[in-house]
Scaffold this motif. Structure first.
Motif, short mmCIF file in Angstrom:
data_model
loop_
_atom_site.label_atom_id
_atom_site.label_comp_id
_atom_site.label_asym_id
_atom_site.label_seq_id
_atom_site.Cartn_x
_atom_site.Cartn_y
_atom_site.Cartn_z
N LYS A 134 0.84 -1.20 0.00
CA LYS A 134 0.00 0.00 0.00
C LYS A 134 0.87 1.25 0.00
CE LYS A 134 -4.22 -1.81 2.12
NZ LYS A 134 -5.20 -1.64 3.21
N THR A 135 0.51 2.20 -0.84
CA THR A 135 1.18 3.49 -0.82
C THR A 135 0.80 4.21 0.46
OG1 THR A 135 -0.64 4.68 -1.88
CG2 THR A 135 0.99 3.60 -3.34
N LEU A 136 1.46 5.31 0.75
CA LEU A 136 1.10 6.08 1.93
C LEU A 136 -0.30 6.66 1.82
CD1 LEU A 136 4.38 7.98 2.91
CD2 LEU A 136 3.53 5.77 3.69
N ALA A 137 -0.83 6.73 0.58
CA ALA A 137 -2.20 7.20 0.40
C ALA A 137 -3.22 6.09 0.63
CB ALA A 137 -2.37 7.78 -1.01
N GLY A 138 -2.74 4.84 0.76
CA GLY A 138 -3.63 3.73 1.09
C GLY A 138 -4.01 2.82 -0.05
N ALA A 139 -3.57 3.11 -1.28
CA ALA A 139 -3.92 2.26 -2.43
C ALA A 139 -2.94 1.09 -2.54
CB ALA A 139 -3.90 3.08 -3.71
N GLU A 140 -3.45 -0.07 -2.90
CA GLU A 140 -2.60 -1.25 -3.08
C GLU A 140 -2.08 -1.30 -4.51
OE1 GLU A 140 -3.15 -5.51 -1.25
OE2 GLU A 140 -4.17 -5.48 -3.20
N ILE A 141 -0.76 -1.40 -4.65
CA ILE A 141 -0.14 -1.44 -5.97
C ILE A 141 0.94 -2.51 -6.00
CG2 ILE A 141 -0.59 1.02 -6.36
CD1 ILE A 141 2.37 1.56 -5.88
N TRP A 142 1.40 -2.83 -7.20
CA TRP A 142 2.50 -3.77 -7.39
C TRP A 142 3.16 -3.43 -8.72
CZ3 TRP A 142 -2.58 -4.60 -8.15
CH2 TRP A 142 -2.99 -5.12 -9.37
N ILE A 157 4.13 -0.16 -13.25
CA ILE A 157 3.38 -0.07 -12.01
C ILE A 157 1.92 -0.42 -12.29
CG2 ILE A 157 2.71 1.41 -10.08
CD1 ILE A 157 5.72 0.92 -10.29
N GLN A 158 1.36 -1.31 -11.45
CA GLN A 158 -0.02 -1.74 -11.58
C GLN A 158 -0.81 -1.40 -10.30
OE1 GLN A 158 -0.88 -2.58 -14.42
NE2 GLN A 158 0.91 -3.47 -15.42
N PRO A 159 -2.09 -1.12 -10.43
CA PRO A 159 -2.84 -0.99 -11.68
C PRO A 159 -2.49 0.32 -12.39
CG PRO A 159 -4.22 -0.45 -9.82
CD PRO A 159 -2.93 -0.93 -9.24
N GLY A 160 -2.81 0.38 -13.66
CA GLY A 160 -2.54 1.58 -14.42
C GLY A 160 -1.52 1.39 -15.53
N ASN A 161 -0.69 0.32 -15.38
CA ASN A 161 0.30 0.02 -16.41
C ASN A 161 1.20 1.21 -16.71
OD1 ASN A 161 1.13 -2.26 -17.97
ND2 ASN A 161 0.49 -1.20 -19.82
N ILE A 162 1.68 1.87 -15.65
CA ILE A 162 2.54 3.05 -15.80
C ILE A 162 3.99 2.59 -15.91
CG2 ILE A 162 3.25 5.22 -14.76
CD1 ILE A 162 0.61 5.18 -13.21
N GLU A 163 4.64 2.98 -16.97
CA GLU A 163 6.00 2.52 -17.22
C GLU A 163 7.02 3.26 -16.35
OE1 GLU A 163 9.30 2.22 -20.84
OE2 GLU A 163 7.17 2.57 -21.32
N VAL A 164 7.97 2.50 -15.82
CA VAL A 164 9.10 3.07 -15.10
C VAL A 164 10.22 3.27 -16.11
CG1 VAL A 164 10.78 2.73 -13.24
CG2 VAL A 164 8.43 1.87 -12.98
N GLY A 201 4.38 8.34 -16.31
CA GLY A 201 3.02 8.82 -16.09
C GLY A 201 2.78 9.15 -14.64
N VAL A 202 1.55 9.53 -14.33
CA VAL A 202 1.15 9.91 -12.98
C VAL A 202 0.18 8.87 -12.45
CG1 VAL A 202 -0.05 11.64 -11.60
CG2 VAL A 202 1.50 12.35 -13.44
#
Length: 207
Positions: free
Chosen positions: A160-168, A178-185, A202-203
């Motif tokens: 979880k980010t500090l904002a509370g959303a779960e990502i991987w 980065i998922q969800p969102g498929n944001i490229e690093v 992306g953001v």
């Protein structure tokens, strides 16, 4: 040697032994045990194998913002006390997901703007003291959505980010997304004592 003489010698030896024992007992305890070497500082709470940093250790707060491509986001982090303190804390490992400048400037609204605020309050949503406080809260949420409180961060691990959303994150064609969102690093800008800075093309969603 006469028996009485032997007793005198034994008495003298006993007295010397007793005196030696008393002298040792009065010495500091550290002088009575073998030298076990230097003490080892306790490990940090986030990385058991990693001792606390010293004053010469390079940490996230030292390097964030050196890359000009993310200096807008770096400036946002400096305006939030809790984030600044985290990046300066060598015992708190962090992965920063820093959007490139062009991704932030391409947003349909400013990072501190929320459509719901305009829906509820109109064009005056960010005016006055209450409006400024509302904008600060939104900006903090935006930054916290890009801060992952772990490092290293393994592929597939949901956090979880500090904002509370779960990502991987996932790897595709030797790239990280980065998922969800498929944001490229696009790259890893820095790998320092207490974490990493990942530069995003992306953001992330604010939540």
């Amino acid at each position: 040697m006469k028996y009485s003489s032997v007793l005198s010698v034994l008495a003298a030896v006993s007295a010397v032994s007793a005196l030696s024992f008393l002298e040792r007992a009065q010495q500091p305890i550290m002088n009575q045990v073998p030298n076990l070497g230097p003490a080892i500082p306790p490990p940090s709470k986030d990385n058991p194998s990693q001792p606390p940093a010293d004053s010469d250790t390079v940490i996230l707060s030292d390097v964030l913002g050196r890359d000009r491509s993310i200096n807008i986001f770096a400036g946002f982090t400096r305006d939030i006390t809790s984030i600044t303190q985290r990046l300066e804390d060598s015992t708190q490992n962090t992965t920063i997901l820093a959007p490139i400048n062009s991704a932030i400037t391409a947003l349909p609204r400013k990072p501190w703007e929320d459509p719901e605020d305009y829906d509820n309050l109109g064009n005056q949503a960010y005016e006055g003291e209450e409006g400024e406080e509302r904008a600060r809260r939104n900006m903090r949420r935006f930054v916290e959505a890009h801060v992952v409180p772990v490092s290293p961060w393994k592929e597939g691990d949901k956090v979880k980010t500090l904002a509370g959303a779960e990502i991987w994150w996932e790897s595709k064609d030797k790239k990280k997304f980065i998922q969800p969102g498929n944001i490229e690093v696009s790259s890893v800008a820095s790998q320092v004592y207490n974490g990493q800075v990942w530069i995003l093309k992306g953001v992330r969603n604010y939540a």
